[in-house]
Design an enzyme around this catalytic site. Structure first.
Site, PDB file in Angstrom:
ATOM      1  N   ASP A 170      -1.704   6.729   6.271  1.00 34.37           N
ATOM      2  CA  ASP A 170      -2.718   5.767   5.857  1.00 34.37           C
ATOM      3  C   ASP A 170      -2.926   4.837   7.053  1.00 34.37           C
ATOM      4  O   ASP A 170      -2.047   4.055   7.401  1.00 34.37           O
ATOM      5  CB  ASP A 170      -2.210   4.979   4.640  1.00 34.37           C
ATOM      6  CG  ASP A 170      -3.178   3.881   4.192  1.00 34.37           C
ATOM      7  OD1 ASP A 170      -4.223   3.684   4.853  1.00 34.37           O
ATOM      8  OD2 ASP A 170      -2.874   3.206   3.188  1.00 34.37           O
ATOM      9  N   TRP A 209       0.828  -1.215   0.000  1.00 34.81           N
ATOM     10  CA  TRP A 209       0.000   0.000   0.000  1.00 34.81           C
ATOM     11  C   TRP A 209       0.850   1.248   0.000  1.00 34.81           C
ATOM     12  O   TRP A 209       0.522   2.257  -0.634  1.00 34.81           O
ATOM     13  CB  TRP A 209      -0.974  -0.019   1.182  1.00 34.81           C
ATOM     14  CG  TRP A 209      -1.916  -1.179   1.117  1.00 34.81           C
ATOM     15  CD1 TRP A 209      -1.991  -2.215   2.003  1.00 34.81           C
ATOM     16  CD2 TRP A 209      -2.902  -1.446   0.102  1.00 34.81           C
ATOM     17  NE1 TRP A 209      -2.963  -3.105   1.595  1.00 34.81           N
ATOM     18  CE2 TRP A 209      -3.532  -2.661   0.441  1.00 34.81           C
ATOM     19  CE3 TRP A 209      -3.295  -0.783  -1.057  1.00 34.81           C
ATOM     20  CZ2 TRP A 209      -4.546  -3.222  -0.333  1.00 34.81           C
ATOM     21  CZ3 TRP A 209      -4.305  -1.344  -1.839  1.00 34.81           C
ATOM     22  CH2 TRP A 209      -4.913  -2.549  -1.462  1.00 34.81           C
ATOM     23  N   LYS A 231     -12.124  -2.042   7.231  1.00 28.25           N
ATOM     24  CA  LYS A 231     -11.352  -2.947   8.084  1.00 28.25           C
ATOM     25  C   LYS A 231     -11.729  -2.823   9.559  1.00 28.25           C
ATOM     26  O   LYS A 231     -11.991  -3.818  10.194  1.00 28.25           O
ATOM     27  CB  LYS A 231      -9.862  -2.746   7.863  1.00 28.25           C
ATOM     28  CG  LYS A 231      -9.420  -3.473   6.592  1.00 28.25           C
ATOM     29  CD  LYS A 231      -8.370  -2.777   5.806  1.00 28.25           C
ATOM     30  CE  LYS A 231      -8.185  -3.431   4.438  1.00 28.25           C
ATOM     31  NZ  LYS A 231      -7.481  -2.580   3.506  1.00 28.25           N
TER      32      LYS A 231
HETATM   33  C1  LIG Z   1      -6.971  -2.090   2.386  1.00 29.13           C
HETATM   34  C2  LIG Z   1      -5.956  -1.026   2.381  1.00 29.13           C
HETATM   35  C3  LIG Z   1      -5.911  -0.037   1.384  1.00 29.13           C
HETATM   36  C4  LIG Z   1      -6.818  -0.031   0.181  1.00 29.13           C
HETATM   37  O1  LIG Z   1      -8.095   0.257   0.518  1.00 29.13           O
HETATM   38  P1  LIG Z   1      -9.225   0.405  -0.603  1.00 29.13           P
HETATM   39  O2  LIG Z   1     -10.350   0.923   0.219  1.00 29.13           O
HETATM   40  O3  LIG Z   1      -9.471  -0.949  -1.174  1.00 29.13           O
HETATM   41  O4  LIG Z   1      -8.750   1.365  -1.623  1.00 29.13           O
HETATM   42  C5  LIG Z   1      -4.953   0.955   1.512  1.00 29.13           C
HETATM   43  N1  LIG Z   1      -4.109   0.976   2.539  1.00 29.13           N
HETATM   44  C6  LIG Z   1      -4.105   0.036   3.500  1.00 29.13           C
HETATM   45  C7  LIG Z   1      -3.128   0.116   4.618  1.00 29.13           C
HETATM   46  C8  LIG Z   1      -5.044  -0.991   3.451  1.00 29.13           C
HETATM   47  O5  LIG Z   1      -5.048  -1.940   4.408  1.00 29.13           O
END
Ligand SMILES: *Cc1c(COP(=O)(O)O)cnc(C)c1O
Length: 364
Positions: A176, A106, A200
């Site tokens: 993030d 990511w 999540k």
């Molecule tokens: C799942 C995830 C993403 C991507 O998320 P989307 O909503 O599918 O774009 C980005 N960064 C991290 C750390 C993630 O776990």
């Protein structure tokens, strides 16, 4: 289906488990929202009904994160991947440079998008070790537009345990937090921008939570499309256009649940218990091997392998039989990944670790 009980243990990496009461309440609201005779799916987003949802979800986020008055909370369309470009579009000028930490899939994607808008300085990387540890030595140029980190690397199973490494670097801090937001106590006011896909730890897919310090906006010279400019969303209270009404409602229910159990301190305690149980078991069984440095282990996503590929297949089949959902590792790591997000009960980790012990016994 599993043979012994009918219980399912959802260890999915995302979308992932949410509290049962959230599913129940959300399903009731689909049929009749707050005794209005209307479904949550058919109410207008400009009604008082929905404004109340929006006000409460923003208020709860501020409360649970203990945010100061400079920090605004937005609920915006798109997954975290949208933020990979929306962040630099708003914060990074063409000629400026942003500092990125390279700690996994990511993080790489975030840096790649930023390069479309300005320069990217990769200040540290553990790529050479297939991201099995977190690179803690780094320097940030004082004129960087911002410093970007991924707090929890969902795919590799690493998590920054000491976030203060990133504080007071003299440049805006962007994180993030998609896979560990609200899972542990963090000084969220240290961050100028936090983004997280909700699916999540916080709710249903289709919405991002964004925490933003107003002071870091308005500093780039480019034209920003209306829907991409955070300032417009702040002004409109996340109601610039039709928001993902249902996804936001599920976030509200999950945050209410989080508050009801005692907020972030309590969920952190539970997450620590789950991670302790999992990793203690893992380390006690020579058949299984953790894939990352112990000090960097994630409390959200635990990755492990077995030396023998045939045994891996056998264990995976057993997991399927016993109702352990979502434990196959990401293809870039292989092996297994057990995700232990906020809503996963300790009992599910106990059931999973019991299965690991049982399997190890049959193979010794
Ligand atoms: C799942 C995830 C993403 C991507 O998320 P989307 O909503 O599918 O774009 C980005 N960064 C991290 C750390 C993630 O776990």
């Amino acid at each position: 289906m599993n043979t012994t009980t009918n219980q399912i243990h959802n260890l999915n990496a995302g979308p992932s488990i949410l509290p049962k009461e959230v599913f129940e309440e959300a399903s009731r609201a689909i049929l009749d929202f707050n005794n209005t005779g209307l479904s949550i799916l058919e109410i207008g987003h400009r009604t008082k009904l929905f404004q109340d949802v929006m006000d409460e979800v923003i208020g709860l986020t501020k409360e649970l994160m203990a945010l100061d008055a400079d920090h605004e909370v937005l609920f915006l369309h798109g997954g975290a991947s949208t933020q990979f470009f929306q962040v630099p579009m708003n914060l990074l000028d063409d000629t400026a440079s942003a500092a990125y930490t390279d700690t996994g899939v990511w993080a790489v994607k975030a840096a790649k998008e930023a390069k479309l808008y300005g320069k990217v300085d990769i200040v540290c990387s553990s790529k050479e070790a297939n991201y099995t540890y977190l690179p803690k030595q780094f320097e940030v140029a004082p004129n960087s537009a911002y410093l970007h980190l991924t707090t929890n690397n969902t795919i590799y199973g690493t998590q920054w345990q000491d976030l203060s490494l990133f504080y007071n670097k003299g440049v805006p801090l962007v994180a993030d937090m998609s896979s560990d937001i609200l899972s542990r106590q963090v000084d969220f006011n240290q961050y100028d921008l936090i983004y997280a896909g909700a699916q999540k730890n916080v709710g249903a897919a289709g919405v991002n939570i964004i925490v933003i310090n107003k002071r870091c906006l308005g500093k780039v010279s480019r034209q920003i499309p209306t829907m991409m400019d955070y300032r417009n969303h702040i002004e409109a209270g996340s109601l610039l256009n039709t928001p993902p009404v249902f996804a936001i409602y599920v976030c509200l229910l999950t945050l209410r649940w989080l508050k009801s159990i005692g907020g972030v301190p309590e969920v952190e305690k539970r997450n620590n218990q789950k991670a302790d149980l999992f990793y203690t078991t893992l380390d006690s069984l020579p058949l299984f091997k953790g894939t990352v440095a112990k000090e960097d282990r994630s409390k959200m996503n635990a990755c492990f392998v077995m030396e023998n590929a045939a045994l891996e297949k056998e264990f995976l089949t057993l997991c399927q039989q016993e109702g352990m959902i979502g434990v196959k590792g990401h293809r870039s790591v292989g092996g297994f990944r057990a995700s232990m997000y906020n809503a996963l009960p300790l009992e599910s980790v106990a059931a999973f670790t019991d299965l690991m012990k049982h399997f190890a016994q049959t193979k010794s």
